[in-house]
Design an enzyme around this catalytic site. Structure first.
Site, mmCIF file in Angstrom:
data_model
loop_
_atom_site.group_PDB
_atom_site.id
_atom_site.type_symbol
_atom_site.label_atom_id
_atom_site.label_comp_id
_atom_site.label_asym_id
_atom_site.label_seq_id
_atom_site.Cartn_x
_atom_site.Cartn_y
_atom_site.Cartn_z
ATOM 1 N N ASP A 64 0.970 -1.202 -0.128
ATOM 2 C CA ASP A 64 -0.130 -0.024 -0.082
ATOM 3 C C ASP A 64 0.862 1.269 0.055
ATOM 4 O O ASP A 64 2.077 1.177 0.343
ATOM 5 C CB ASP A 64 -0.944 -0.045 1.279
ATOM 6 C CG ASP A 64 -2.216 0.904 0.970
ATOM 7 O OD1 ASP A 64 -2.068 1.703 0.162
ATOM 8 O OD2 ASP A 64 -3.096 0.713 1.591
HETATM 9 C C1 BGC Z 1 -5.023 3.272 0.022
HETATM 10 C C2 BGC Z 1 -5.078 2.305 -1.170
HETATM 11 C C3 BGC Z 1 -4.984 3.231 -2.308
HETATM 12 C C4 BGC Z 1 -3.476 4.068 -2.130
HETATM 13 C C5 BGC Z 1 -3.480 4.690 -3.522
HETATM 14 C C6 BGC Z 1 -3.586 4.225 0.105
HETATM 15 O O1 BGC Z 1 -3.843 5.104 1.002
HETATM 16 O O2 BGC Z 1 -4.915 2.570 1.452
HETATM 17 O O3 BGC Z 1 -6.099 1.571 -1.002
HETATM 18 O O4 BGC Z 1 -5.155 2.389 -3.279
HETATM 19 O O5 BGC Z 1 -3.488 4.949 -1.167
HETATM 20 O O6 BGC Z 1 -4.100 5.860 -3.460
#
Ligand code: BGC
Length: 834
Positions: free
Chosen positions: A225
């Protein structure tokens, strides 16, 4: 994008090139190696629509309903169609990879991202996700299933350890991922921010290499993530292929240095690079060009029709006493409530996107009524003041505000702007803003005019990561630069909202100006990670007197034939980065609903939330519709159901408990001493309410219709390791409709361990004309329908004995509705894998 020969390329790469492949280069792109024909991939959020490469002022896109609404369709064919459209949307944004679907679990109604996941049952979530993924990947675009694993709350999500038994982890949290692997082979997995029992998910060999790759035999790319990689060697060894976003913090030079010292060995780097190259090869099938344009080619009537269909099928008719619904289009109608004139079409955080357009409930409903409805707001429920840009005009008189970027601070003589934009959404996450002339620290002025339609006190609000001040006609009204206090907006990186008030005179036009300083000017940096250039939210609204508004609504309700209350939460309350503090509706909304329902017996509550709320007014309110966050078409879908143009067929994807205290995670839903105890074990959602015999407002799987149905002719066939359940479903009412046959299985003998009373194992939705009967068959493997996870052997166990088969229209499985049958397992056995 051309096909590539993975092994041939791998042989030619230097260590530096291999390591370069293992991290992003920016927020949304991977590294290209043109010399070797390896293109850069583009990633995009997310689970309910494809945002493209910009959080801020992005290219408009199709917004689908939120995850819990998609789950409530109980319709795998429709979700596959939705997935296909998401894939087409990704292609329109030149993206190879979608960061979705999300299938974490709603342990508690308070989860900030509860709206984003499909539902509280592993089969519903797993089968739903698999359908979406099959649709997405049929276009060549790759899906990223997330967040692996036990990422079920927002509170200190990056540091929390989920303390969970292996049984609960397998039966509740990992099973949806396992089913999705079995039924759709997702191209990528995204690891979770949290750890499990002491080991961070992005460096967890037990679950990445052991369970996912070896036991399940899954072959794809694992990415972290965003900012969720926490180590160099451990993460690479555990199986994390890609650190996101870039530029890398743990890889790059550090990883090269570590490899030169055998930590890790080079063959580990080869394997990680191989996974990345194989993924690039898969992405080639999408035909998406590298670094291509982002377009709106899918903004067509066909897309609108699909979004409306998906929105309609997710809406759940919770209650309909005296057949108050459907309402008549001819009658004198009052629309009241804070969600009426706002298009509350998505939840907050990375699932948010700028839609092609969004239909408000007020507009959707008004279009259908023969005479225009009356309206009053009734109550405010915002957490942050409503977006200012939607209420202003630019200096040129167009809707929105003007934004000019400077490298010099306000007050610098003769400063020249380097960028100029116009927009209405003054909610700006500047992590991916880029301008070639912008210095590290830059400034922006946002300007617009506002004309008061009555004498009033107006309140302005600023939330910022950076610094901001708001002026009205050059008078300072809000200072969020001098003394900043942390808050939880913008993924926890920004201040709390600072507000200020000013008196406005009817008919006068005022100049609103906001001065913004980018992230380096933030006085709170050091306490939190500040990605990119910072963030800014500018809001404002007239101050109202709560009780006077309720009295006005009640008086109006008495004068009208029928009332629609548009209630609910919004993306400020249900958002990534923060869990809700309470399950109660905000402000005086409960009182508004109770008082208006008491004033007019033909009152319908349309509730827009992604997860359940307490409903103290439920007994005294005849009709309630759960409308979720419904995407672009949210207002039209609501109108279709309210007036009966669409006969509701949605079924709750999660239980609606009466009170927060009734929820099994009540004692354990926040981070304490760095961990959250999953104390309810496998008893999540209906598994707990049924086991503890606790009353809920509405059970899992519940949903009414404007017609009636009957199930009959159950036949259970059980052979060759497969359970096949067939039945007839008849529409016994007078209008067309759709019904969901839900298959639950209940162990009849006392097992070695306690087990939930019954568990969903499959479902089928069928559309029926009045009087029509159709046969339905639901199939699943015996090893999935009868198993529990046996921690003594670290394997699934199917115990010998009798199992009841229950087919019903809801987990309530009422006598007279549900059909019951039986099957028997002859010998106990254990299994692993998928
Ligand atoms: C989230 C993800 C997301 C990523 C990119 C993170 O803060 O947990 O689900 O895909 O950011 O935006």
């Amino acid at each position: 994008m051309a096909d590539i020969d993975v092994e041939a390329i791998l042989k030619k790469l230097t260590l530096a090139e291999k390591v370069d492949l293992l991290a992003g280069i920016d927020f949304w792109h991977t590294k290209a190696l043109p010399k070797h024909g390896v293109p850069s991939l583009r990633f995009t959020d997310g689970p309910n629509g494809v945002r493209g490469t910009k959080f801020f002022n992005g290219v408009p896109a199709a917004c689908f309903p939120c995850g819990t609404s998609l789950g409530s369709t109980f319709n795998q064919t429709l979700l596959e169609e939705a997935g296909k459209m998401m894939g087409k949307e990704a292609i329109a944004k030149s993206a190879h990879v979608i960061l979705g679907p999300t299938i974490n679990m709603q342990r508690s109604p308070l989860g900030g991202r509860g709206f984003e996941s499909i539902g509280e049952d592993p089969f519903l979530a797993g089968l739903g996700a698999a359908a979406l993924i099959r649709g997405i990947q049929s276009t060549g675009v790759q899906a990223t299933i997330k967040h692996f694993l036990c990422n079920d709350q927002e509170d200190r999500r990056m540091m929390v350890q989920s303390i969970v038994t292996e049984r609960a982890l397998r039966e509740i949290y990992a099973l949806p991922f396992q089913i999705a692997v079995r039924d759709s082979q997702p191209g990528a997995f995204m690891t979770a921010y949290n750890g499990i029992n002491g080991v961070s998910c992005s460096e967890n060999p037990k679950y990445l290499d052991g369970m996912l790759r070896k036991e399940w035999g899954w072959d794809g790319l694992i990415m972290s993530d965003w900012y969720g990689t926490y180590s160099t060697t451990e993460a690479v060894v555990a199986g994390l292929d890609l650190e996101m976003p870039g530029p890398p913090r743990f890889r790059g030079e550090t990883l090269k240095f570590n490899v030169s010292n055998g930590k890790p060995f080079i063959h580990v780097i080869d394997q990680r690079a191989r996974e990345v190259l194989q993924f690039v090869k898969k992405c080639a099938a999408s035909g998406v060009t590298e670094n291509g344009p982002e377009t709106t080619v899918n903004n067509t009537p066909e897309t609108a029709a699909l979004l409306r269909k998906v929105g309609n099928e997710g809406i759940v008719l919770l209650k309909n006493e005296n057949n108050v619904l459907p309402l008549s289009k001819k009658k004198k109608t009052l629309i009241v409530g804070p969600n009426a004139k706002q298009a509350t079409y998505h939840g907050g955080g990375s699932a948010a996107l700028r839609a092609y357009y969004a239909v408000t409930p007020f507009d959707g409903l008004s279009k259908q009524l023969e005479t225009p409805p009356s309206y009053t707001v009734g109550a405010y429920t915002h957490r942050f003041l409503p977006i200012l840009g939607e209420q202003c005009l630019t200096p040129d008189g167009a809707p929105g505000m003007r934004w000019r970027v400077f490298n010099e601070p306000p007050g610098t003589p003769n400063r020249q702007h380097i960028d100029e934009l116009f927009f209405t959404k003054t909610d700006m996450h500047l992590v991916d803003y880029y301008h070639p002339k912008a210095a590290d620290t830059w400034y922006a002025d946002m300007e617009g005019t506002y004309t008061a339609d009555e004498d009033c006190t107006y309140e302005l609000g600023l939330v910022v990561c950076g610094t901001a001040k708001a002026y009205v006609d050059d008078q300072l009204v809000v200072d969020n630069a001098t003394k900043q206090v942390p808050g939880d907006a913008f993924f926890g990186s920004a201040t709390r909202e600072e507000t200020g008030r000013i008196n406005l005179v009817k008919g006068n036009t005022y100049k609103f100006k906001i001065e913004f300083g980018s992230a380096p000017t933030y006085t709170l940096k050091g306490d939190t990670i500040v990605p990119g250039h910072g963030s800014l939210r500018v809001g404002g609204c007239k101050v109202i007197d709560d009780q006077a508004e309720i009295e006005k609504s009640v008086a109006l309700a008495k004068e009208h034939d029928q009332v629609i209350i548009c209630a609910g939460l919004n993306a400020d309350w249900e958002t990534e980065g923060a869990d809700r503090a309470s399950m109660k509706l905000p402000g005086v909304l409960d009182q508004l609903i109770a008082d208006v329902a008491a004033a007019n017996p033909n009152t319908v509550v349309v509730m827009q939330t992604g997860t359940p709320e307490e409903m103290p007014w439920l007994d005294a309110t005849p009709a309630v519709i759960q409308a979720w966050y419904g995407g672009n078409e949210t207002g039209n879908s609501i109108a279709d159901v309210v007036f009966g143009d669409y006969n509701p067929s949605g079924k709750l994807s999660l239980s609606f408990p009466k009170r927060l205290q009734d929820n099994p995670a009540f004692l354990n839903f926040r981070t304490e001493a760095g961990r959250t105890l999953y104390g309810e074990d496998v008893y999540v959602g209906y598994r707990y309410y049924e086991f503890a015999d606790k009353d809920v407002n509405f059970p899992f799987g519940h949903g009414l219709s404007y017609t009636t149905f009957a199930f009959s002719n159950l036949s259970v066939s059980h052979k060759d390791g497969k359970l096949s359940v067939s039945l007839s479903v008849k529409n016994t009412g007078s209008v067309p409709g759709a019904q969901v046959a839900q298959l639950y299985v209940k162990p009849l003998q006392a097992a070695k361990i306690n087990r939930p009373v019954k568990e969903l194992k499959g479902f089928a939705k069928v559309e029926l004309q009045p009087g029509e009967t159709k046969a339905v068959t639901i199939e699943e493997q015996e090893k999935y329908v009868a198993a529990y996870f046996d921690e003594e052997r670290d394997q699934w166990c199917v115990e010998k004995g009798d199992y009841e088969v229950i087919v019903s229209d809801s987990s309530a499985a009422k006598d007279g509705v549900a059909l019951r049958g039986k099957f028997t397992v002859g010998e106990t056995y254990w299994w692993s894998g998928v």
